[in-house]
Design a protein around this motif. Structure first.
Motif, mmCIF file in Angstrom:
data_model
loop_
_atom_site.group_PDB
_atom_site.id
_atom_site.type_symbol
_atom_site.label_atom_id
_atom_site.label_comp_id
_atom_site.label_asym_id
_atom_site.label_seq_id
_atom_site.Cartn_x
_atom_site.Cartn_y
_atom_site.Cartn_z
ATOM 1 N N ILE A 1 60.021 76.970 65.265
ATOM 2 C CA ILE A 1 60.820 77.030 66.185
ATOM 3 C C ILE A 1 62.273 76.255 66.188
ATOM 4 O O ILE A 1 63.329 76.436 66.261
ATOM 5 C CB ILE A 1 60.199 76.768 67.744
ATOM 6 N N ILE A 2 61.806 74.881 66.036
ATOM 7 C CA ILE A 2 63.029 73.987 66.031
ATOM 8 C C ILE A 2 63.988 74.182 64.872
ATOM 9 O O ILE A 2 65.230 74.369 64.991
ATOM 10 C CB ILE A 2 62.615 72.297 65.974
ATOM 11 N N THR A 3 63.398 74.421 63.628
ATOM 12 C CA THR A 3 64.290 74.279 62.282
ATOM 13 C C THR A 3 65.081 75.632 62.471
ATOM 14 O O THR A 3 66.422 75.743 62.298
ATOM 15 C CB THR A 3 63.300 74.588 61.138
ATOM 16 N N PRO A 4 64.340 76.844 62.844
ATOM 17 C CA PRO A 4 65.231 78.057 62.859
ATOM 18 C C PRO A 4 66.391 77.959 63.992
ATOM 19 O O PRO A 4 67.226 78.851 63.751
ATOM 20 C CB PRO A 4 64.301 79.236 63.416
ATOM 21 N N MET A 5 66.022 77.259 64.914
ATOM 22 C CA MET A 5 67.224 77.110 65.782
ATOM 23 C C MET A 5 68.584 76.605 65.384
ATOM 24 O O MET A 5 69.496 76.764 65.765
ATOM 25 C CB MET A 5 66.868 76.172 67.199
ATOM 26 N N VAL B 1 68.760 72.301 55.518
ATOM 27 C CA VAL B 1 67.604 73.549 56.142
ATOM 28 C C VAL B 1 66.374 73.363 55.127
ATOM 29 O O VAL B 1 65.290 73.515 55.746
ATOM 30 C CB VAL B 1 68.249 74.984 55.833
ATOM 31 N N VAL B 2 66.511 73.141 53.992
ATOM 32 C CA VAL B 2 65.488 72.807 53.125
ATOM 33 C C VAL B 2 64.524 71.949 53.456
ATOM 34 O O VAL B 2 63.438 71.888 53.503
ATOM 35 C CB VAL B 2 66.019 72.930 51.562
ATOM 36 N N PHE C 1 52.893 69.455 67.020
ATOM 37 C CA PHE C 1 54.254 69.143 67.054
ATOM 38 C C PHE C 1 54.948 69.697 65.420
ATOM 39 O O PHE C 1 56.275 70.189 65.722
ATOM 40 C CB PHE C 1 54.243 67.797 67.014
ATOM 41 N N LEU C 2 54.197 69.320 64.369
ATOM 42 C CA LEU C 2 54.808 69.954 63.346
ATOM 43 C C LEU C 2 54.977 71.329 63.015
ATOM 44 O O LEU C 2 55.994 71.915 62.785
ATOM 45 C CB LEU C 2 54.017 69.141 62.148
ATOM 46 N N SER C 3 54.210 72.162 63.836
ATOM 47 C CA SER C 3 54.214 73.522 63.783
ATOM 48 C C SER C 3 55.300 73.841 64.505
ATOM 49 O O SER C 3 56.090 74.822 64.239
ATOM 50 C CB SER C 3 52.886 74.106 64.424
ATOM 51 N N ILE D 1 64.865 79.681 76.022
ATOM 52 C CA ILE D 1 66.446 79.420 75.643
ATOM 53 C C ILE D 1 66.461 78.982 74.181
ATOM 54 O O ILE D 1 67.425 79.785 73.591
ATOM 55 C CB ILE D 1 66.689 77.989 76.487
ATOM 56 N N ILE D 2 65.391 78.454 73.402
ATOM 57 C CA ILE D 2 65.653 78.283 72.064
ATOM 58 C C ILE D 2 65.534 79.760 71.458
ATOM 59 O O ILE D 2 66.067 79.971 70.323
ATOM 60 C CB ILE D 2 64.501 77.259 71.567
ATOM 61 N N TYR D 3 64.570 80.498 71.904
ATOM 62 C CA TYR D 3 64.324 81.791 71.312
ATOM 63 C C TYR D 3 65.623 82.754 71.439
ATOM 64 O O TYR D 3 66.065 83.402 70.359
ATOM 65 C CB TYR D 3 63.261 82.621 71.911
ATOM 66 N N MET D 4 66.395 82.682 72.612
ATOM 67 C CA MET D 4 67.645 83.209 72.641
ATOM 68 C C MET D 4 68.568 82.784 71.842
ATOM 69 O O MET D 4 69.553 83.593 71.248
ATOM 70 C CB MET D 4 67.892 83.097 74.273
#
Length: 314
Positions: free
Chosen positions: A287-291, A254-255, A280-282, A40-43
């Motif tokens: 993934i999380i930040t780009p979402m 974002v920064v 977790f940090l990775s 879902i996150i990737y989409m």
């Protein structure tokens, strides 16, 4: 200790065959849930960034340097997450999680190149905002189309030769003992953990590259925003101040998310390295930040929201 008795040729042979990405195999009951969440996150990332690319290309009111860089940034985000997430999704669906030596090196290389490009592109975006807010009369002259293209090309291309040599050095190390990478992709810290022998020189090179690619851009961004924050109260209209603050705070969010998680991962002391915290940090910066990026730039930007409302009507 057991690895010392091995023949170096045997050690090299095992590493040249493959690594095993353990990923989230330590929580087998959650494999299906994690697959659904990450899919879902990737989409969301693909659709959100694709929408930004289309809007910034087609909407006449968004044909400015700021949105030119935003379109580049969205293209980069798609490339960046596609290096790690598809492989993660496949691994969550199967038992065998082998990744060849060359495939692991390629994944690390592209991850580093796109990560470095993101640092530099965020710096170019900060410079664009600095010129627009602190030197508005010179903005059309300084941020002309040619300079924008050159800056974008420099951001995309400058990390390529550096990280070819850097990745080659890491994968030229001898790897003895286990070939199990306790991570969900071929990142630097887990790969170095499997190396035998002295890795001091490689670690020093990592710090030098990180200073050039991460610390210096981060300091330039901070410097730009110090000047911007000093200038905002001097803007003549309250509407202009509010719009400027909204646009700049989006970029700063974002920064902070991207650089913050990345700096903690690569600059925390080796003694404090925890496998769980590392994963977790990775997850956060891969993934999380780009979402969140498309949401931050769309929901907090009135020009983009107006273009979005007009877009279906075209």
């Amino acid at each position: 200790m057991g690895s010392r008795g091995q023949n170096p040729l045997q050690c090299n042979h095992t590493t040249l065959v493959d690594f095993i990405l353990l990923g989230f195999s330590d929580i087998p009951d959650l494999q299906g849930l994690l697959f659904g969440v990450f899919l879902i996150i990737y989409m969301i990332i693909l659709m959100g960034n694709s929408l930004i690319i289309i809007i910034t290309k087609m909407e006449p009111s968004l044909q400015t340097p700021m949105y030119f860089f935003l379109g580049n940034f969205s293209s980069l985000e798609i490339c960046y997450v596609s290096v790690t997430v598809p492989r993660l999704l496949v691994d969550l669906c199967r038992q065998a999680r082998n990744i060849s030596f060359l495939a692991c090196a390629a994944q690390m290389y592209f991850f580093l190149v796109f990560g470095a490009t993101e640092c530099l592109l965020l710096t170019a975006m900060a410079y664009d905002r600095y010129v627009a807010i602190c030197h508005p009369l010179l903005y059309p002259l300084l941020m002309n189309r040619r300079l924008c293209v050159q800056l974008a090309a420099g951001c995309w291309g400058s990390g390529i030769p550096v990280h070819i040599g850097f990745t080659y050095l890491i994968f030229s190390l001898h790897f003895c003992g286990s070939n199990q990478l306790n991570h969900f992709f071929c990142d630097i810290p887990p790969v170095l953990k499997l190396a035998c022998g002295d890795t001091f020189m490689i670690e020093m090179i990592i710090y030098v590259v990180a200073i050039l690619v991460v610390i210096i851009p981060f300091m330039l961004i901070l410097g730009s925003y110090v000047r911007i924050i000093e200038t905002i109260p001097k803007l003549p209209s309250a509407t202009g101040r509010a719009k400027t603050f909204s646009t700049c705070s989006s970029h700063l969010m974002v920064v902070a998310l991207f650089f913050g998680s990345g700096l903690i991962t690569y600059f925390r002391p080796k003694s404090s390295h925890s496998i769980g915290m590392g994963k977790f940090l990775s997850l956060f910066y891969t993934i999380i930040t780009p979402m969140f990026n498309p949401m931050v730039y769309c929901l907090r930007n009135k020009d983009v929201m107006v273009a979005l409302r007009k877009f279906p009507l075209k």
